[in-house]
Design an enzyme around this catalytic site. Structure first.
Site, PDB file in Angstrom:
ATOM      1  N   TRP A   1     -11.253   7.144  -3.377  1.00  0.00           N
ATOM      2  CA  TRP A   1      -9.679   6.712  -4.342  1.00  0.00           C
ATOM      3  C   TRP A   1      -9.993   5.897  -5.400  1.00  0.00           C
ATOM      4  O   TRP A   1      -9.013   6.213  -6.642  1.00  0.00           O
ATOM      5  CB  TRP A   1      -8.692   6.577  -3.704  1.00  0.00           C
ATOM      6  CG  TRP A   1      -7.687   5.446  -3.328  1.00  0.00           C
ATOM      7  CD1 TRP A   1      -8.454   4.270  -2.454  1.00  0.00           C
ATOM      8  CD2 TRP A   1      -6.479   4.897  -3.555  1.00  0.00           C
ATOM      9  NE1 TRP A   1      -7.932   3.417  -2.249  1.00  0.00           N
ATOM     10  CE2 TRP A   1      -6.437   3.771  -2.672  1.00  0.00           C
ATOM     11  CE3 TRP A   1      -5.751   6.099  -3.483  1.00  0.00           C
ATOM     12  CZ2 TRP A   1      -5.119   2.895  -2.946  1.00  0.00           C
ATOM     13  CZ3 TRP A   1      -4.128   4.283  -4.168  1.00  0.00           C
ATOM     14  CH2 TRP A   1      -4.710   3.489  -2.786  1.00  0.00           C
ATOM     15  N   ASP A   2     -10.678   5.059  -5.059  1.00  0.00           N
ATOM     16  CA  ASP A   2     -10.938   3.897  -5.725  1.00  0.00           C
ATOM     17  C   ASP A   2     -11.706   4.566  -7.493  1.00  0.00           C
ATOM     18  O   ASP A   2     -10.956   3.997  -8.208  1.00  0.00           O
ATOM     19  CB  ASP A   2     -12.069   3.465  -5.774  1.00  0.00           C
ATOM     20  CG  ASP A   2     -12.038   2.496  -3.506  1.00  0.00           C
ATOM     21  OD1 ASP A   2     -11.527   2.986  -3.452  1.00  0.00           O
ATOM     22  OD2 ASP A   2     -11.610   1.218  -4.128  1.00  0.00           O
TER      23      ASP A   2
ATOM     24  N   GLU B   1      -2.947  -0.038   4.222  1.00  0.00           N
ATOM     25  CA  GLU B   1      -4.496  -0.366   5.771  1.00  0.00           C
ATOM     26  C   GLU B   1      -3.334  -1.126   7.173  1.00  0.00           C
ATOM     27  O   GLU B   1      -4.583  -1.239   8.193  1.00  0.00           O
ATOM     28  CB  GLU B   1      -5.251  -0.215   5.583  1.00  0.00           C
ATOM     29  CG  GLU B   1      -6.204   0.644   4.452  1.00  0.00           C
ATOM     30  CD  GLU B   1      -6.659   0.874   4.490  1.00  0.00           C
ATOM     31  OE1 GLU B   1      -8.313   1.787   3.813  1.00  0.00           O
ATOM     32  OE2 GLU B   1      -8.053  -0.227   4.097  1.00  0.00           O
TER      33      GLU B   1
ATOM     34  N   LYS C   1      -0.999  -4.681   3.055  1.00  0.00           N
ATOM     35  CA  LYS C   1      -2.307  -4.999   3.339  1.00  0.00           C
ATOM     36  C   LYS C   1      -2.416  -4.878   1.625  1.00  0.00           C
ATOM     37  O   LYS C   1      -3.090  -6.540   0.799  1.00  0.00           O
ATOM     38  CB  LYS C   1      -3.054  -4.067   3.321  1.00  0.00           C
ATOM     39  CG  LYS C   1      -4.895  -4.371   3.578  1.00  0.00           C
ATOM     40  CD  LYS C   1      -5.555  -3.489   3.734  1.00  0.00           C
ATOM     41  CE  LYS C   1      -7.129  -3.728   3.266  1.00  0.00           C
ATOM     42  NZ  LYS C   1      -8.113  -2.899   3.438  1.00  0.00           N
ATOM     43  N   GLN C   2      -1.744  -4.103   0.770  1.00  0.00           N
ATOM     44  CA  GLN C   2      -2.543  -4.181  -0.315  1.00  0.00           C
ATOM     45  C   GLN C   2      -0.691  -3.018  -0.990  1.00  0.00           C
ATOM     46  O   GLN C   2       0.190  -2.738  -0.869  1.00  0.00           O
ATOM     47  CB  GLN C   2      -3.780  -3.292  -0.609  1.00  0.00           C
ATOM     48  CG  GLN C   2      -3.634  -1.922  -0.238  1.00  0.00           C
ATOM     49  CD  GLN C   2      -4.451  -1.259  -0.214  1.00  0.00           C
ATOM     50  OE1 GLN C   2      -6.148  -2.160   0.653  1.00  0.00           O
ATOM     51  NE2 GLN C   2      -4.986  -0.093  -1.124  1.00  0.00           N
TER      52      GLN C   2
END
Length: 689
Positions: free
Chosen positions: A298-299, A428, A496-497
């Site tokens: 998906w980046d 994640e 995480k992000q």
């Protein structure tokens, strides 16, 4: 630090970083390598089955280094010039200079080249000798290579990858021609200066490799090989120019990001060669065990794509065509899960089948399917290119994604809403959760777009698409007025992000400014400071939206710990771990500039703007914002916005545009006429007249 006060797009150093992963990359749409490295990669050439599939190492004749055996510790310099798309190494001795210059040709994408130039600086007449230290061996752990007959003075090898991605599937072939490289080069006593040129051509067929090598030789004979590369690269770089008046480190970071990201996309005049997607570390990385094996995530669609779309929609289309080409693999993934439609893989290579080595991500991180479709939606809203959907396979993909989401949902009698259960959100650190806010919101957006697209193409709309978009659960805490990350999320749990903050941007999920603020306040302190580089960009965009300029800047500043010196190569995590040449982080950073500082938002019928600059930035100039077939030069200061349509497409004809301020003022945007108005929120739309 690379020259702080000089030209911000030229990075020069007197020593190389100790970690070779941090050396700059030279890449075009088909070939890529890191400087001084003994391997290169070719786009779409993977070896290994399923989760072991990785970019096949092609031996590289380009990975050599000059040495001056006679000189006593000569001065050396290393320069990456982002304006010319070249890397050079210079040895400076008392009586001469020797320069090694390397580039991946931007328009002849099957060609890489380097030159060695020795120039005498004094009146001496003795020979000057430079040693070429090369690690090149024409063998590969991934390819079964055979030598062939020399061609026009070049050596030739060819062979196939060893293991196909899918059993019984194709094994890509590589053909390589290269100019033989001596161990020494000598400038004779009577010579003042001499330049030696070396070519490497790599292609999927013998014919293409020979054609590219011959084309390179012809340009060399005319003295215009380097010039033709620089002309093509500079046209792209100028056409996608983004300049700001602000701190030198920010300007350098911006030029670095543009260099590495634009290196990864097809040239403007490329023939219809298929594009193979962009992996987090780009084409130069991705050997086995490195940079996620060169897989596409998906980046590409969420983090890199919006920048490419705004600056260069033709390249954005090529990225979407990669997803269309791998649709059959995505259908296979859906069937494997017992679902209908198409489920795009968490990690994709040549076929679109799941190639993630760890099953949990491929099985649960299903938001990627919605991320892919959001890129299609952004493209359609920006270009109105119906041909992609009607003739080139886009509609089949839209329909298949909508079918997948419908079959992946279950009805909750208790809540009278649709649920998506057992997923891993972008965060994640959590898996097997129900109703990830991000996953469900992106699924809703997929279904709404599929409905709109069907109506535009005059196709019947399945009732369940509208019904499920209306009744899918997106968790919301009425008491605290924020979006819990998933059912049962407890405030304060580490993340995480960037996850829920993506609801505001890029998803533009409907919410009040209060809720947007609460989401940012809730997740900013609990997001892992060692998490991946793109995260802080999305917090920065959120705070810019709320005009919290200092908070935005403090988030953006965190990115700088992921940018390494002297060549501005990004690392995924600030401790240096993870992917290098981390284009995902660069994509997030560019979105702060292109969407955060400008307030650009792509909607169904408008391109919104609402500029906001942190204190140290006074001006932003974007040479080419593409919208509905028009290219606009946009200049923004705190006081004024200036827009000019510099180019309009003829086929199909561009839509005439106007800028409209929230106050109601309208400004027609005619080609060649500059329009300015006080900095204020508004939008660009099709002209009503």
């Amino acid at each position: 630090m690379a020259d702080g006060e000089g030209e911000p797009g030229v990075f020069t150093a007197t020593a190389l970083p100790g970690d070779p992963r941090l050396l700059p990359t030279v890449t075009n749409a088909f070939l890529g390598t890191r400087v001084f490295r003994d391997i290169l990669h070719a786009a779409g050439v993977y070896s290994g089955a399923a989760g072991d599939t990785h970019r096949a190492d092609v031996p590289s004749p380009l990975g050599l280094r000059m040495a001056a055996p006679a000189a006593h510790s000569p001065a050396e310099s290393f320069t990456l010039n982002t304006w010319t798309g070249t890397f050079s190494h210079t040895i400076q001795s008392p009586g001469y200079t020797a320069t090694h210059q390397l580039y991946a040709h931007h328009s002849l994408v099957h060609l890489m080249a380097f030159s060695i130039t020795i120039r005498r600086l004094d009146g001496s007449t003795h020979p000057i000798t430079i040693q070429l230290q090369s690690l090149f061996v024409p063998q590969s752990q991934d390819l079964d290579l055979t030598p062939g007959p020399d061609f026009q003075g070049a050596h030739y090898i060819y062979g196939q990858t060893l293991v196909p991605e899918v059993e019984g599937g194709p094994r890509p072939t590589v053909h390589m021609l290269w100019t033989p490289i001596p161990q020494w080069l000598t400038l004779a006593g009577e010579e003042r200066e001499r330049c030696w040129q070396f070519l490497t051509a790599v292609a999927g067929s013998e014919e293409e490799a020979k054609r590219s090598y011959s084309a390179g030789l012809s340009l060399l004979a005319a003295g215009s090989l380097l010039r033709s590369h620089i002309r093509a690269w500079t046209a792209l770089r100028r056409g996608c120019s983004v300049e700001l008046d602000g701190p030198p480190a920010l300007r350098q970071a911006l030029h670095g990001c543009l260099y590495y990201l634009l290196s990864a996309i097809p040239p403007r005049d490329s023939p219809a060669a298929p594009f193979h997607g962009i992996s987090p570390g780009g084409l130069s990385n991705g050997t086995r065990g490195e940079d996620y094996w060169g897989h596409v995530f998906w980046d590409q669609d969420t983090w890199m794509f919006p920048n490419i779309l705004l600056l260069y929609p033709e390249a954005a289309r090529a990225i979407l065509q990669y997803r269309i080409r791998t649709l059959e693999g995505a259908r296979h993934n859906a069937r494997e899960q017992g679902c209908e439609g198409a489920k795009f893989p968490w990690e994709s290579a040549a076929t679109g089948r799941e190639v993630c080595p760890e099953e949990i991500y491929g099985a649960q991180e299903i938001h990627v399917t919605g991320d892919v479709l959001m890129a299609f939606e952004q493209y359609y809203c920006t270009t109105q290119d119906q041909k992609l959907f009607q003739e080139d396979g886009g509609w089949e993909l839209v329909e298949a994604v909508a079918q997948y989401w419908c079959s992946r949902m279950v009805w909750s009698e208790e809540e009278q809403l649709y649920h998506i259960r057992g997923v891993m959100p972008p965060d994640e650190y959590h898996s097997q959760v129900d109703n990830s806010a991000y996953t469900n919101a992106v699924a809703r957006r997929s279904l709404n777009f599929a409905t709109d697209m069907a109506q535009d193409l005059l196709l019947p709309v399945p009732e369940e698409w509208e019904d499920r978009a209306r009744t899918i659960k997106v968790p919301f805490d009425e008491e605290r007025k924020y979006h819990p990350e998933y059912d049962g999320y407890s405030p304060g749990e580490p993340v995480k992000q960037a996850d829920v903050v993506l609801l505001g941007f890029p998803l533009m999920h409907p919410m009040s400014a209060e809720v947007r603020r609460n989401d940012l306040e809730m997740y900013e302190p609990v997001t892992d400071p060692a998490g991946p580089a793109m995260t802080w960009s999305m917090f920065a965009v959120g705070w810019l939206e709320l005009k919290e300029l200092q908070r935005a800047w403090s988030q953006l500043e965190k990115c700088f710990s992921n940018i390494t010196e002297p060549f501005k190569v990004w690392v995924e995590n600030s401790d240096g771990s993870g992917a290098v040449n981390f284009l995902t982080g660069m994509g997030g950073f560019l979105q702060v500039v292109l969407f955060g500082f400008t307030g650009f938002r792509i909607t169904r019928s408008r391109l919104l703007f609402d500029p906001a600059f942190p204190d140290d930035i006074t001006k932003l100039q974007i040479s080419s914002v593409s919208y509905l077939g028009n290219k606009l030069e946009v200049t923004i200061t705190r006081e004024e916005i200036r827009m000019e349509v510099t180019e309009t497409s003829q086929d199909p004809p561009a839509s005439p545009l106007e800028a409209v301020l929230e106050s109601g003022q309208r400004f027609p945007l005619w080609e060649g006429q500059s329009v300015s108005f006080p900095t204020a929120p508004g939008w660009i739309q099709r002209s009503a007249s």
